[in-house]
Design a protein around this motif. Structure first.
Motif, PDB file in Angstrom:
ATOM      1  N   LYS A  95     -23.288   5.723  -3.029  1.00 20.46           N
ATOM      2  CA  LYS A  95     -23.939   5.545  -1.728  1.00 20.46           C
ATOM      3  C   LYS A  95     -23.603   4.182  -1.129  1.00 20.46           C
ATOM      4  O   LYS A  95     -23.371   4.041   0.065  1.00 20.46           O
ATOM      5  CB  LYS A  95     -25.455   5.691  -1.882  1.00 20.46           C
ATOM      6  N   ARG A  96     -23.598   3.167  -2.008  1.00 18.33           N
ATOM      7  CA  ARG A  96     -23.282   1.810  -1.548  1.00 18.33           C
ATOM      8  C   ARG A  96     -21.841   1.755  -1.017  1.00 18.33           C
ATOM      9  O   ARG A  96     -21.560   1.148   0.007  1.00 18.33           O
ATOM     10  CB  ARG A  96     -23.473   0.824  -2.690  1.00 18.33           C
ATOM     11  N   THR A  97     -20.933   2.409  -1.732  1.00 20.50           N
ATOM     12  CA  THR A  97     -19.524   2.448  -1.316  1.00 20.50           C
ATOM     13  C   THR A  97     -19.380   3.135   0.039  1.00 20.50           C
ATOM     14  O   THR A  97     -18.657   2.675   0.922  1.00 20.50           O
ATOM     15  CB  THR A  97     -18.673   3.177  -2.363  1.00 20.50           C
ATOM     16  N   ASN A 115     -18.573   3.033   5.808  1.00 19.27           N
ATOM     17  CA  ASN A 115     -19.033   3.382   7.152  1.00 19.27           C
ATOM     18  C   ASN A 115     -19.137   2.147   8.053  1.00 19.27           C
ATOM     19  O   ASN A 115     -18.800   2.199   9.232  1.00 19.27           O
ATOM     20  CB  ASN A 115     -20.393   4.076   7.078  1.00 19.27           C
ATOM     21  N   VAL A 116     -19.614   1.042   7.467  1.00 22.26           N
ATOM     22  CA  VAL A 116     -19.702  -0.203   8.233  1.00 22.26           C
ATOM     23  C   VAL A 116     -18.305  -0.670   8.632  1.00 22.26           C
ATOM     24  O   VAL A 116     -18.075  -1.086   9.773  1.00 22.26           O
ATOM     25  CB  VAL A 116     -20.418  -1.296   7.405  1.00 22.26           C
ATOM     26  N   PHE A 117     -17.372  -0.572   7.687  1.00 21.09           N
ATOM     27  CA  PHE A 117     -15.986  -0.983   7.965  1.00 21.09           C
ATOM     28  C   PHE A 117     -15.370  -0.119   9.059  1.00 21.09           C
ATOM     29  O   PHE A 117     -14.736  -0.625   9.992  1.00 21.09           O
ATOM     30  CB  PHE A 117     -15.156  -0.885   6.682  1.00 21.09           C
ATOM     31  N   LEU A 118     -15.573   1.199   8.953  1.00 14.62           N
ATOM     32  CA  LEU A 118     -15.016   2.117   9.958  1.00 14.62           C
ATOM     33  C   LEU A 118     -15.649   1.877  11.328  1.00 14.62           C
ATOM     34  O   LEU A 118     -14.974   1.953  12.355  1.00 14.62           O
ATOM     35  CB  LEU A 118     -15.230   3.566   9.509  1.00 14.62           C
ATOM     36  N   ILE A 132     -14.011  -1.217  12.764  1.00 10.49           N
ATOM     37  CA  ILE A 132     -12.665  -0.914  13.268  1.00 10.49           C
ATOM     38  C   ILE A 132     -12.759  -0.141  14.581  1.00 10.49           C
ATOM     39  O   ILE A 132     -12.032  -0.426  15.544  1.00 10.49           O
ATOM     40  CB  ILE A 132     -11.861  -0.096  12.236  1.00 10.49           C
ATOM     41  N   ALA A 133     -13.668   0.840  14.623  1.00 11.52           N
ATOM     42  CA  ALA A 133     -13.845   1.634  15.844  1.00 11.52           C
ATOM     43  C   ALA A 133     -14.284   0.750  17.007  1.00 11.52           C
ATOM     44  O   ALA A 133     -13.829   0.907  18.147  1.00 11.52           O
ATOM     45  CB  ALA A 133     -14.852   2.745  15.616  1.00 11.52           C
ATOM     46  N   GLY A 134     -15.185  -0.218  16.690  1.00 11.90           N
ATOM     47  CA  GLY A 134     -15.643  -1.137  17.723  1.00 11.90           C
ATOM     48  C   GLY A 134     -14.508  -1.999  18.259  1.00 11.90           C
ATOM     49  O   GLY A 134     -14.407  -2.216  19.474  1.00 11.90           O
ATOM     50  N   ILE A 135     -13.655  -2.479  17.341  1.00  7.66           N
ATOM     51  CA  ILE A 135     -12.499  -3.284  17.757  1.00  7.66           C
ATOM     52  C   ILE A 135     -11.574  -2.466  18.658  1.00  7.66           C
ATOM     53  O   ILE A 135     -11.102  -2.945  19.692  1.00  7.66           O
ATOM     54  CB  ILE A 135     -11.716  -3.794  16.525  1.00  7.66           C
TER      55      ILE A 135
END
Length: 331
Positions: free
Chosen positions: A6-8, A13-16, A19-22
């Motif tokens: 779950k942590r992974t 999800n935070v990383f994606l 990236i999506a925000g960028i």
């Protein structure tokens, strides 16, 4: 194990999301930049005439009247030649017709898909002058790399060139004389304009795109327009292609010389420290102009863009030199 998974997933999800925000911000900035460009083009129209050359629009600016027609040509990457030359134009135009033809990729001129060869650049200049109804013979006044094009022009169409007045101009023999290689420009630079990065750079460090103006000779309107044009045109594909064509253009003109009866005046930046072999910019020009019947070298303090601060001195020297041509019995 489940907690680790779950942590992974959470980290992923935070990383994606990051990236999506960028990506979304980048797309938004590109759109904003394009909208701003369209708006700025509507409020900063070309001050001169737009003429058709090779199916594209080229900007030709003319000021003043006189016996001599002086054609100013810019150095590599001078984003807005008409605006950059303005103080010098104002001085020269008091007694001469002064013309600035902005090459493709510069100022208000379009971009082109044609290669940036010395042949194409010279023919585009000739065509623009012809279509604009500006008749020669011309006093070609090249800055920096435009010296290569002036050399080619004077050798290929000698009847169209009355004199050469160089502004710290590059000549074909220069790199060999100093034993220097020709630098190239990375192709990724051409992405600065379409991605809006050029506009971002102008916002972050505007002084890097403006003339050094300690006397405040450039108007606020001039500087605002220069920044806008830099956002539209800085390091576009034509400028990058031209930079990467320099070595070939020098090779094509390496055996060319100015005709012995062609008057040549060169303004050069002084203060260059002599190399170990004793060579300086002045010694190069003395070598390059040796044997000419009417030539002069004027060393000036200042930036490579000598016209930023020496426009009055340069204009006076140009007038004296052109008057000497008129009164020279050999002409």
């Amino acid at each position: 194990m489940k907690k680790s998974t779950k942590r992974t997933h959470k980290v992923l999800n935070v990383f994606l999301a990051f990236i999506a925000g960028i990506i979304l911000l980048t797309i938004l900035w590109v759109i904003i930049s394009q909208v701003l460009t369209a708006y700025e083009k509507s409020i900063y129209p070309a001050p001169g005439e737009m003429v058709t050359v090779s199916g594209q629009q080229m900007h030709v600016y003319t000021q003043g009247e006189g016996e001599n027609t002086i054609v100013l040509t810019p150095g590599l990457g001078t984003t807005a030649p008409v605006l950059d030359f303005q103080p010098l134009i104002d001085e020269l135009a008091k007694t001469n017709k002064v013309v600035v033809v902005e090459p493709f990729g510069y100022g208000w001129s379009d971009l082109t898909d044609d290669e940036r060869t010395v042949e194409n650049i010279t023919e585009e200049l000739r065509t623009a002058l012809s279509v604009a109804g500006i008749k020669g013979p011309y006093v070609l006044m090249p800055h920096s790399i435009s010296g290569i094009y002036a050399m080619y022009y004077a050798n290929t169409y000698p009847e169209e060139v009355k004199a050469i007045v160089g502004i710290d101009c590059t000549l074909p023999e220069m790199s060999a004389y100093f034993g220097e290689s020709i630098p190239s420009m990375p192709s990724y630079l051409s992405a600065l304009v379409p991605t809006g990065i050029a506009r971002l750079l102008v916002l972050m460090m505007p002084d890097g795109f403006l003339p050094i103006d300690t006397t405040h000779i450039y108007s606020d309107e001039n500087l605002k327009t220069t920044k806008a044009l830099s956002a539209w045109k800085a390091y576009n594909k034509n400028v990058v292609a031209e930079g990467n064509e320099i070595e070939k253009n020098i090779e094509k003109t390496s055996t060319m010389k100015f005709a012995k009866d062609l008057p040549v005046l060169i303004f050069a930046k002084e203060g260059t420290t002599p190399r170990e072999d004793g060579k300086t910019t002045q010694s190069f020009y003395e070598m390059a102009l040796a044997g000419l019947g009417n030539s002069k070298i004027v060393m000036l303090e200042g930036h490579h863009y000598l016209h930023w601060t020496n426009y009055e001195t340069m204009s006076n020297d140009v007038s004296q030199f052109l008057n000497s041509i008129k009164t020279n019995p050999s002409e």
